[in-house]
Design an enzyme around this catalytic site. Structure first.
Site, PDB file in Angstrom:
ATOM      1  N   CYS A 186       0.831  -1.205   0.000  1.00 27.89           N
ATOM      2  CA  CYS A 186       0.000   0.000   0.000  1.00 27.89           C
ATOM      3  C   CYS A 186       0.868   1.258   0.000  1.00 27.89           C
ATOM      4  O   CYS A 186       0.599   2.208  -0.720  1.00 27.89           O
ATOM      5  CB  CYS A 186      -0.915  -0.009   1.217  1.00 27.89           C
ATOM      6  SG  CYS A 186      -1.952   1.460   1.390  1.00 27.89           S
TER       7      CYS A 186
ATOM      8  N   CYS B 217      -6.224  -2.920   7.478  1.00 32.37           N
ATOM      9  CA  CYS B 217      -7.202  -1.847   7.507  1.00 32.37           C
ATOM     10  C   CYS B 217      -8.473  -2.175   6.756  1.00 32.37           C
ATOM     11  O   CYS B 217      -9.505  -1.577   6.982  1.00 32.37           O
ATOM     12  CB  CYS B 217      -6.592  -0.563   6.955  1.00 32.37           C
ATOM     13  SG  CYS B 217      -6.221  -0.634   5.193  1.00 32.37           S
TER      14      CYS B 217
END
Length: 332
Positions: A81, A178
């Site tokens: 990410c 997340c």
RNA sequence: UGGGGCGUCGUCAAGCGGUAAGACACAGGAUUUUGAUUCCUGCAUUCGGAGGUUCGAAUCCUCCCGCCCCAG
């Protein structure tokens, strides 16, 4: 800006240094509820742009995540990410908004090298240091990066927030994956696999069946919990055998490895060509192990001075020299 | 239906007349921008069942039930 203390204080510090700020809050499409950042905008008196990066996140992070499990390996979504989203798509969008630099609340630091390169170094807070997650960034990305919290500790950050009456909107630390909640995990991955995972046996190295697994995508090397296989000693996942749909487990002593191949190398320092003594972190929160990196034409191998526990394929191996990140590779 | 052995937490297993160790598993929590590790806490008023002996039994006795081994 997530709405948490770190990004809030980071922005505040930059402001104090005289920078002109534009806030960016991106969403992945997996948020359980929208974060109201208006109070942050008021506190800092800046504009915060909301960017919907769900399509990109889906493609770069989630797909990677699922595909990695499909191959029986353990993904490192945060590393990916950072490289593809935060310092990838997000950075490009920031540029379009007129930004010349991109700052985050990571606990890591950069330094300008004499050769024009940027060095990535550990954050001052030894516990919070997040350089591990940034080790796959390129020189180009690091040149744009600013890490205002690199030389402070979490306690100092909290103190700054308190003294300046900065109130985060998100109380919780960002941790865990997340985009998925714990219990939903197996189903999430399974629903996205082209071939549905099937249950199978949990076996010892000698083939003795000690239990049943719920599909190999549910496990990672070194995992102890959730095996549901009582025995004379705790069992840990030793090998994920996709070919035979077997989960091979063993006692803790069976998990130590001395040598491993690494691929997809990313160099932050000039690429090395021979062999080098480095301190390697096998996973985040790993203290780092003395090791030798052997770079040869047919591949790169990492040899640890002392055997390491649960060296896991798919995880990022980050090479350090003192506090500096030299580069990283993916454990094969 | 001859002989022998055994039945204690989901699993393995202490205890052998004085009021149920421990390990593993499991659950919850702490830690952690990777479902890991690690750490903390919890987890059999009850010992296959029913009677009996005893101040007191998982521990002794009787019967029953269920396994296992050897002989069939």
């Amino acid at each position: 800006m997530s709405g948490g203390v770190d990004s809030l204080v980071a922005a505040h510090l930059l402001q104090r240094q005289g920078h002109d700020l534009v806030g960016i809050h991106f969403t992945t499409g997996f948020e359980s509820q929208a974060v109201d950042l208006s109070s942050i905008e008021d506190q800092l008196d800046i504009k915060i742009h909301q960017l919907d990066l769900s399509a990109e996140f889906e493609q770069r992070v989630v797909d990677y995540f699922v595909e990695t499990y499909a191959r029986g390996r353990t993904p490192n979504p945060c590393v990916v990410c950072n490289r593809t989203i935060k310092f990838g798509v997000l950075a490009q969008r920031a540029k379009a908004l007129g930004a010349v630099k991109i700052a985050t609340g990571h606990y890591a630091d950069t330094r300008a090298g004499s050769d024009g390169r940027i060095a990535l170094v550990k954050g001052t807070d030894g516990v919070k240091d997040q350089s591990y997650f940034l080790a796959m960034l390129t020189q180009e990305q690091l040149k744009q990066a600013l890490f205002p919290l690199g030389r402070m500790t979490k306690d100092q950050v909290r103190e700054i927030a308190r003294k300046n009456r900065l109130l985060p909107v998100e109380a919780k630390e960002s941790q865990d994956i997340c985009f998925i909640k714990g219990p939903e995990f197996p189903g999430f991955v399974a629903s996205r696999l082209s071939k549905p995972p099937s249950p199978g046996n949990i076996v010892l190295a000698d083939g003795t069946v000690v239990g049943r697994h719920r599909g190999l995508h549910c496990y990672t090397i070194g995992q102890r919990r959730g095996l549901n296989s009582p025995g004379p000693e705790p069992y840990y996942v030793k090998t994920i055998d996709m070919e035979n749909n077997l989960l091979v487990v063993g006692g803790k002593q069976a998990l130590y490895t001395t040598e491993v191949a690494v691929g997809d190398l990313n160099w932050i320092t000039p690429p090395l060509t021979s062999s080098l003594k480095v301190t390697t972190k096998i996973r985040y929160s790993h203290k780092g192990a003395a090791s030798t990196l052997n770079i040869e034409n047919d591949g790169t191998t990492l040899v640890f001075d002392a055997p390491q526990l649960a060296v896991t394929p798919g995880q990022t191996a980050v090479f350090y020299r003192d506090r500096e990140v030299l580069g990283a590779g993916i454990i094969q």
